[in-house]
Design a protein around this motif. Structure first.
Motif, short mmCIF file in Angstrom:
data_model
loop_
_atom_site.label_atom_id
_atom_site.label_comp_id
_atom_site.label_asym_id
_atom_site.label_seq_id
_atom_site.Cartn_x
_atom_site.Cartn_y
_atom_site.Cartn_z
N PHE A 173 0.86 -1.25 0.03
CA PHE A 173 0.02 -0.06 0.04
C PHE A 173 0.88 1.31 0.04
O PHE A 173 1.92 1.30 0.72
CB PHE A 173 -0.76 0.17 1.38
N ILE A 174 0.40 2.28 -0.70
CA ILE A 174 1.37 3.42 -0.84
C ILE A 174 0.36 4.56 -1.06
O ILE A 174 -0.76 4.54 -1.55
CB ILE A 174 1.86 3.45 -2.24
N ALA A 175 0.73 5.63 -0.06
CA ALA A 175 -0.07 6.77 -0.18
C ALA A 175 -0.12 7.70 -1.33
O ALA A 175 0.92 7.70 -2.03
CB ALA A 175 0.44 7.77 1.13
N ASP A 176 -1.36 8.01 -1.73
CA ASP A 176 -1.38 8.90 -3.05
C ASP A 176 -1.96 10.23 -2.64
O ASP A 176 -2.95 10.38 -2.18
CB ASP A 176 -2.32 8.13 -4.08
N THR A 177 -1.03 11.26 -2.77
CA THR A 177 -1.42 12.47 -2.33
C THR A 177 -1.67 13.42 -3.38
O THR A 177 -1.72 14.55 -3.27
CB THR A 177 0.03 13.23 -1.47
N SER A 178 -1.79 12.90 -4.63
CA SER A 178 -2.17 13.88 -5.88
C SER A 178 -3.27 14.61 -5.53
O SER A 178 -3.53 15.74 -6.15
CB SER A 178 -2.20 12.78 -6.93
N ILE A 179 -4.31 14.17 -4.99
CA ILE A 179 -5.65 14.76 -4.83
C ILE A 179 -5.45 16.09 -3.96
O ILE A 179 -5.82 17.19 -4.33
CB ILE A 179 -6.99 14.04 -4.32
N SER A 180 -4.68 16.02 -2.84
CA SER A 180 -4.48 17.05 -2.02
C SER A 180 -3.56 18.02 -2.47
O SER A 180 -3.35 19.33 -2.49
CB SER A 180 -4.11 16.51 -0.30
N ASP A 181 -2.69 17.43 -3.20
CA ASP A 181 -1.69 18.32 -4.03
C ASP A 181 -2.34 19.07 -5.09
O ASP A 181 -1.95 20.29 -5.26
CB ASP A 181 -0.47 17.47 -4.77
N GLY A 182 -3.23 18.25 -5.68
CA GLY A 182 -3.87 19.28 -6.74
C GLY A 182 -4.60 20.36 -6.21
O GLY A 182 -4.94 21.51 -6.79
N PHE A 183 -5.48 20.18 -5.00
CA PHE A 183 -6.22 21.20 -4.39
C PHE A 183 -5.29 22.49 -3.80
O PHE A 183 -5.61 23.50 -4.29
CB PHE A 183 -7.03 20.76 -3.18
N ARG A 184 -4.03 21.98 -3.39
CA ARG A 184 -3.02 22.93 -2.83
C ARG A 184 -2.43 23.74 -3.99
O ARG A 184 -2.30 24.98 -3.98
CB ARG A 184 -1.80 22.32 -2.28
N ILE A 185 -2.24 23.28 -5.35
CA ILE A 185 -1.70 24.10 -6.53
C ILE A 185 -2.85 24.65 -6.91
O ILE A 185 -2.61 25.96 -7.24
CB ILE A 185 -1.15 22.83 -7.28
N THR A 186 -4.29 24.36 -6.92
CA THR A 186 -5.11 25.16 -7.34
C THR A 186 -5.22 26.58 -6.45
O THR A 186 -5.34 27.51 -6.88
CB THR A 186 -6.31 24.58 -7.55
N GLN A 187 -5.17 26.30 -5.23
CA GLN A 187 -5.31 27.34 -4.15
C GLN A 187 -4.21 28.46 -4.43
O GLN A 187 -4.44 29.45 -4.32
CB GLN A 187 -5.25 26.88 -2.53
N GLN A 188 -2.95 27.62 -4.89
CA GLN A 188 -1.76 28.81 -4.97
C GLN A 188 -2.29 29.52 -6.28
O GLN A 188 -1.74 30.62 -6.18
CB GLN A 188 -0.50 27.93 -4.96
N ILE A 189 -2.70 28.90 -7.30
CA ILE A 189 -2.89 29.57 -8.66
C ILE A 189 -3.96 30.68 -8.35
O ILE A 189 -3.92 31.85 -8.88
CB ILE A 189 -3.38 28.55 -9.60
N ARG A 190 -4.91 30.34 -7.62
CA ARG A 190 -5.98 31.40 -7.20
C ARG A 190 -5.46 32.57 -6.33
O ARG A 190 -5.72 33.73 -6.52
CB ARG A 190 -7.15 30.85 -6.37
N GLU A 191 -4.57 32.50 -5.31
CA GLU A 191 -4.03 33.54 -4.66
C GLU A 191 -2.97 34.21 -5.74
O GLU A 191 -3.12 35.43 -5.47
CB GLU A 191 -3.00 32.69 -3.58
N VAL A 192 -2.43 33.73 -6.51
CA VAL A 192 -1.55 34.38 -7.43
C VAL A 192 -2.43 35.25 -8.35
O VAL A 192 -2.06 36.54 -8.51
CB VAL A 192 -0.51 33.53 -8.32
N ASN A 193 -3.50 34.80 -8.77
CA ASN A 193 -4.33 35.55 -9.80
C ASN A 193 -5.19 36.62 -9.20
O ASN A 193 -5.59 37.36 -9.76
CB ASN A 193 -5.26 34.58 -10.70
#
Length: 115
Positions: free
Chosen positions: A94-114
């Protein structure tokens, strides 16, 4: 090994492991029942399988759940072995998949920049 058979085995493993987690068949309190099986990759020789699990929330909970699932991998493998119609059951990791939370974090950062 045919690609079709690999995909069928991956699909079966994902469904059965999801069912085991959500039905609380694993008695370990560290296993969060809201954990999702994000993907399964089976080796071409069907000897091993990597199960990617994700959790939307605290990453510490995900880490604890992955540790508990790896600890219970033998139990899960035995339960799957009863249902699989194969000579050998793949060894599970079993391996942790953090891609969903990483995607939300990146989206939030893009919103902050824009702005």
């Amino acid at each position: 090994m045919s690609e079709l058979r690999l995909r069928k085995v991956e699909s079966f493993l994902a469904a059965e492991i999801s069912n085991l987690i959500s039905s609380k068949a694993l008695k370990d309190p560290r296993v969060e029942s809201l954990v999702t099986v994000a993907g399964v990759r089976v080796a071409k020789d069907l000897t091993s399988a990597r199960i990617y699990v994700s959790y939307f929330g605290d990453q510490e909970v995900l880490g604890d759940t992955v540790a508990a699932l790896n600890h219970a991998a033998g139990f899960v493998q035995a339960r799957l072995g009863r249902k699989l119609r194969m000579r050998h059951t793949p060894k599970l990791r079993f391996i942790a998949d953090t891609s969903i939370s990483d995607g939300f974090r990146i989206t939030q950062q893009i919103r902050e920049v824009n702005g």
